[in-house]
Structure formats: structure tokens, C-alpha cells
Scaffold this active site. Structure first.
Site, mmCIF file in Angstrom:
data_model
loop_
_atom_site.group_PDB
_atom_site.id
_atom_site.type_symbol
_atom_site.label_atom_id
_atom_site.label_comp_id
_atom_site.label_asym_id
_atom_site.label_seq_id
_atom_site.Cartn_x
_atom_site.Cartn_y
_atom_site.Cartn_z
ATOM 1 N N ILE A 139 0.827 -1.202 0.000
ATOM 2 C CA ILE A 139 0.000 0.000 0.000
ATOM 3 C C ILE A 139 0.868 1.261 0.000
ATOM 4 O O ILE A 139 0.567 2.236 -0.687
ATOM 5 C CB ILE A 139 -0.934 -0.022 1.222
ATOM 6 C CG1 ILE A 139 -1.923 -1.194 1.095
ATOM 7 C CG2 ILE A 139 -1.672 1.295 1.389
ATOM 8 C CD1 ILE A 139 -2.698 -1.478 2.338
ATOM 9 N N GLU A 140 1.934 1.237 0.775
ATOM 10 C CA GLU A 140 2.773 2.431 0.907
ATOM 11 C C GLU A 140 3.554 2.741 -0.370
ATOM 12 O O GLU A 140 3.587 3.878 -0.825
ATOM 13 C CB GLU A 140 3.754 2.246 2.076
ATOM 14 C CG GLU A 140 3.117 2.348 3.453
ATOM 15 C CD GLU A 140 2.767 3.781 3.821
ATOM 16 O OE1 GLU A 140 3.186 4.701 3.096
ATOM 17 O OE2 GLU A 140 2.064 3.980 4.821
ATOM 18 N N SER A 141 4.211 1.733 -0.934
ATOM 19 C CA SER A 141 5.182 1.997 -2.010
ATOM 20 C C SER A 141 5.109 1.009 -3.156
ATOM 21 O O SER A 141 5.960 1.064 -4.049
ATOM 22 C CB SER A 141 6.593 1.946 -1.422
ATOM 23 O OG SER A 141 6.865 0.638 -0.909
ATOM 24 N N TYR A 245 -7.149 3.984 4.482
ATOM 25 C CA TYR A 245 -5.849 3.332 4.663
ATOM 26 C C TYR A 245 -5.969 1.964 5.338
ATOM 27 O O TYR A 245 -5.488 0.954 4.819
ATOM 28 C CB TYR A 245 -4.950 4.259 5.479
ATOM 29 C CG TYR A 245 -3.517 3.811 5.636
ATOM 30 C CD1 TYR A 245 -2.613 3.923 4.583
ATOM 31 C CD2 TYR A 245 -3.049 3.304 6.843
ATOM 32 C CE1 TYR A 245 -1.287 3.541 4.727
ATOM 33 C CE2 TYR A 245 -1.728 2.924 6.996
ATOM 34 C CZ TYR A 245 -0.853 3.045 5.937
ATOM 35 O OH TYR A 245 0.459 2.655 6.087
#
Length: 516
Positions: A139-141, A245
Site C-alpha cells: 500500500i505504501e510503495s 488506509y
């Protein structure tokens, strides 16, 4: 109301009394045996030690059983701890539907993360943390250690500069700890652990704070408390990104739990370390390391992305090397002679400096300094930082320094014209769109007329390829498995087979170019 336990027998007391009874019976039996006539001891007979009370093995004692897993995904599933939050939650369902509509993005991110995910899983297990967190970099990168956001967040775990410094992630012109695989993972897990404790052991609130900041979540909780509203994650007034998120992570974990149900093809990733840490006693450039272990330089850089100039100046004095190459690398390091080493230092340009004067000062040629620093001209700016190579031996090795300079690609550039787009430019220059974006830190495809794009060195893409090798995909194969088997990069496999690499099927034929 808690029950009064003063009159009820305690489990420990019962266990103690049971053991005392067993001991009394044993003593009684041995006492009876001692009254019988003793046979003379045979001098050749073995004497058996009688176990003491402390040595007695009780029936409840069991030897630990080491878990075995089919692959890393199986191991992750067994460590899920956040699945209680999945029941009929429309926010999770919405994110799951979005993911299900583009499963290729998850599959590509998981392939990209294959060198790192085993390490992250082991670090989570050591801290007894939910293994859903191993999916957080997707999800982040998208598991890209070079990922860079508009908010200046960098790396697998997307640390912004200030948070990175708070967790001792050093950031210099040579090294960015936010891109360091092991250092950033340790920092992210420390931060998540801290947030977990701060928010009363609530992982959902901890994850929300990881995204929005602990202050944002704390203020939302205080607001709901004043209004007499619930203070759990699902009822807090949080920014839209943070509201999505946590559902994203939970939806992703649900898909990993049952990939077939959601049309997700997760290629197997071996449940074994991909890399080892090898200590260095000298500074190294990654091109040299790649030659020493017979690997592509980009693969070494993928494991050590924190060394922004591909030189181990600043940062920890160690490198991550593929497990099957670690022994070779350590042996080659031990054989290196002092005159074979190149040391590095920084030089900040001062008023009045010229390239020629700096070259004379360090007894180097202008060409070497220009090539290593990818300078397009001899003009310098005050405050500009240059990389200066020096032989670590007593005498300067000009041949070695020239070799280092040659290993640094000479710069090329392209100025954007009216009507240009990334795809057309990449096609004309015979490079990939992804490389063009990476070299120029482009997160999208927008270009401006007159914009200068940095291109890879001339000639690097025109090298002759080896003769093609054809491989028929077998059941259980993945890009990771095939790349490791033939000692090639996953990205190269995708480049050689652009249409066929998205979803492998048994019987499918792949083209490989294996160095001889």
C-alpha cells in the site's frame, strides 16, 4: 464482580501436590527395593543415573515443533491477527472491490517485493506483530524502495525526512537511510510498536496514526470523547486517505487469505532468506561489487538502494548480497589488495574553484571527475558536492581510477518538444518508460515543453544480447523462481516477455537471454 478465589484450590497448588504425591510413591517403591537382598554388582555393568525431581519429564511437557510452510504467503496467512475486523464492513468491501478490479497491481508489487518480504516477515515475527503488516509496503510503495511521494516520503515504508531523522535514518547526499531495506524496516516496526502502545494496544488506531500522524488521531479521539461518541477507528473523523488506509490493508489481507476467490494469482515466493548481510572494511562502488559476484549492477542496487550514488560512503559499512553470492563476495573481499581499493570523499565547491584546479589538487584528470559526477559541462556552482575517488594504496592507480570512471555512465539528455510523450521518447531512445521515469524521478507521465530529461549512458542499451534461451513454464513456477534458477533479474524477464509475464501458466514459453 470478580469471584473470591481465596477458598478455591489454585492450579499451581494442585500441580505441586500431585508432584509431591508422585515423589512419595517413588520413594516408597525405592524404599521397598532397598530392603531386598542386593546382588553383587558386575564390574562391567553400566550405571544408570536416577533422575532427580528437577530432571523428571512430565507427560504434559512437549518438544517444540518447528513450523513448515509451502511458501512465504502461507507463512504470512498463519500469522494474521487482524481478521476479526473483516465481517461485513462496507469500507473494507469497497477497497476489496477496487483491488479485485486490478489484481495485476498487487501481483506486480508482490513480485517486486520478493527479495524483501521474507526478511520483513521474520522481523515481524521476532516482535510478535501481526503479519498483515508485511503487506503494508504494497500500500505504501508497491514494494518499490525507490518510491518517492509528493510529500517527500521515500522508500518501502515511505518515511518523510523529519520522521526518518527521528528514527535515526541518516540522510546525506551519499546515503538515504529511508531507502535502506533493513534500517527502514527496523524504524517502521519501532514506530508501529510505539503507536500500538500509545493507542492502548489497538492496531487499527496505530495504523491510522502511521498514515496521518499520532496528533491527528489523538485529536479525533478527544473530539469524539467530548461529544460522547465511540472512539474506535471506524467512528473517528479522519482525513479521507486515512479512512481508506486501514480498510485497504484489511481488504488486501483478505485477498491474500483466499487469493483464488478474488482472481488473484500470487506467484510462490520461497520461505527462505533472499539476501545476507556482508560486512565491509572499505568503501566500495556497486559496479565493482556486481563484477565480483557476477551479477547485474541493478540487482545489487535493488538490495542496497540507500547508497544513492552507488558508492558505500556514509551509512553502514555492510552490503546486502543475494544469499547464493554472499560466500563468493566475502572471499573476494578477503583477496583484495590495498592497491586495488578505491576510497571516496566529498568535495564542496567553493568560490573561485574550477574543475581543473580541483583535478590538480587531487592529482586526477578533469575527465575522471566529470564522468564520475555526470557533469554536462565544466561549469561548477558554489556549494555543489563532487564525488572524488582516491586510491587507498600508497600510490595512485590511474588505471583503476579510469576504470571507475568508465563504470559511471556518461550522461545524455533530451529536451521535451511540443507533442512529445513519455512513450514516444522512450521508443526513440530505445529505453523503457519505467527507466525514463526512474532516472528523472517522475511519478506520472506529465511533461513540459523544454523540460530536460536525463537518459542512460550512450551505448549501454546497444550491447549485443546473448543468443535467446527458451523456457517452458512448469506448474508452481513464478517469475521469482525462474529468475533465481537462471540467475537473471525479474525486471529483465518482464522486459523480454512483456505480454506473457503478467500471469504465468504451465506450458507457456518464455524467452531468456542468459549471459555466457
Amino acid at each position: 464482580m470478580p469471584s473470591d478465589s481465596s477458598n478455591s484450590p489454585q492450579p499451581d497448588a494442585l500441580a505441586a501436590s500431585g508432584r509431591a504425591l508422585a515423589l512419595a510413591i517413588c520413594l516408597a517403591i525405592t524404599g521397598c527395593q532397598s530392603t531386598s537382598p542386593q546382588a553383587p554388582m558386575d564390574s562391567n555393568a553400566q550405571v544408570r543415573a536416577v533422575p532427580t525431581v528437577q530432571d523428571t519429564l512430565w507427560l504434559t511437557d512437549k518438544a517444540p515443533v518447528e513450523a513448515t510452510y509451502a511458501d512465504i504467503w502461507d507463512r504470512i496467512r498463519q500469522g494474521f491477527k487482524l481478521q476479526d475486523h473483516l465481517d461485513s464492513n462496507p469500507r473494507i468491501e469497497q477497497q476489496r472491490l477496487l483491488f479485485s478490479s486490478r489484481p495485476n497491481s498487487i501481483e506486480m508489487a508482490s513480485e517486486r517485493g520478493s527479495p524483501y518480504i521474507h526478511y520483513i516477515v521474520e522481523q515481524l515475527e521476532e516482535r510478535d506483530m501481526p503479519l498483515e503488516l508485511a503487506l503494508l509496503p504494497i500500500i505504501e510503495s508497491a514494494y518499490n524502495p525507490f518510491a518517492y511521494s509528493p510529500a517527500q516520503a521515500v522508500g518501502l515504508w515511505q518515511f518523510i525526512p523529519s520522521t526518518g531523522r527521528h528514527f535515526n535514518l541518516q540522510q546525506t547526499s551519499w546515503y538515504d537511510g529511508r531507502r535502506d531495506i533493513t534500517a527502514s524496516t527496523a524504524a517502521a516496526l519501532r514506530y508501529l510498536t510505539y503507536l500500538h502502545g500509545l493507542f492502548s494496544d489497538d492496531w487499527l488506531l496505530a495504523l491510522a496514526a502511521y498514515n496521518a500522524g499520532e496528533g491527528t488521531v489523538s485529536r479525533a479521539i478527544e473530539r469524539n470523547q467530548k461529544l460522547g461518541l465511540p472512539t474506535d477507528y471506524w467512528n473517528l473523523p479522519l482525513p479521507r486517505e486515512t479512512r481508506d488506509y486501514v480498510p485497504k490493508l484489511l481488504a488486501l489481507s483478505q485477498m491474500v487469505q483466499s487469493p483464488e476467490a478474488y482472481g488473484l494469482n500470487l506467484n510462490p515466493i520461497a520461505d527462505e532468506p533472499y539476501f545476507e548481510v556482508v560486512a565491509l572494511k572499505q568503501r566500495m562502488d556497486l559496479a565493482r561489487v556486481a563484477d565480483m559476484v557476477d551479477l547485474d549492477e541493478d540487482e545489487i542496487y535493488q538490495l542496497n538502494p540507500a547508497f544513492t550514488r552507488r558508492i558505500t560512503l556514509d551509512g553502514p559499512q555492510h552490503l546486502l548480497v543475494p544469499t547464493d553470492k554472499a560466500e563468493m563476495f566475502a572471499a573476494n573481499l578477503a583477496l583484495m589488495k590495498p592497491q586495488d581499493l578505491v576510497d571516496w570523499q566529498q568535495y564542496k565547491v567553493r568560490p573561485g574553484d574550477t574543475l581543473g584546479a580541483i583535478a590538480n589538487k587531487y592529482r586526477l584528470s578533469v575527465n575522471i571527475i566529470r564522468d564520475i559526477n555526470r557533469l554536462r559541462s565544466d561549469r561548477l556552482q558554489i556549494g555543489q558536492v563532487l564525488s572524488i575517488p582516491q586510491s587507498a594504496g600508497a600510490a595512485q592507480s590511474k588505471e583503476l581510477l579510469h576504470a571507475v570512471a568508465r563504470s559511471q555512465p556518461a550522461p545524455r539528455s533530451y529536451r521535451v518538444r511540443q507533442g512529445d510523450n513519455l512513450w514516444d521518447i522512450a521508443k526513440k531512445q530505445k529505453i523503457s518508460v519505467r527507466d525514463l521515469q526512474r532516472w528523472n524521478n517522475l511519478s506520472g507521465s506529465n511533461l513540459k515543453v523544454g523540460q530536460a530529461l536525463f537518459l542512460q549512458a550512450a551505448g549501454t542499451n546497444q550491447q549485443a544480447k546473448p543468443a535467446p534461451t527458451y523456457y517452458k513454464v512448469k506448474k508452481g513456477d513464478s517469475l521469482y523462481v525462474i529468475a533465481k534458477r537462471f540467475n537473471v533479474q525479474i525486471n529483465n524477464l518482464k522486459t523480454w516477455n512483456p505480454r506473457d509475464s503478467a500471469m504465468l501458466k504451465p506450458g507457456q514459453t518464455l524467452t531468456l537471454y542468459i549471459p555466457r
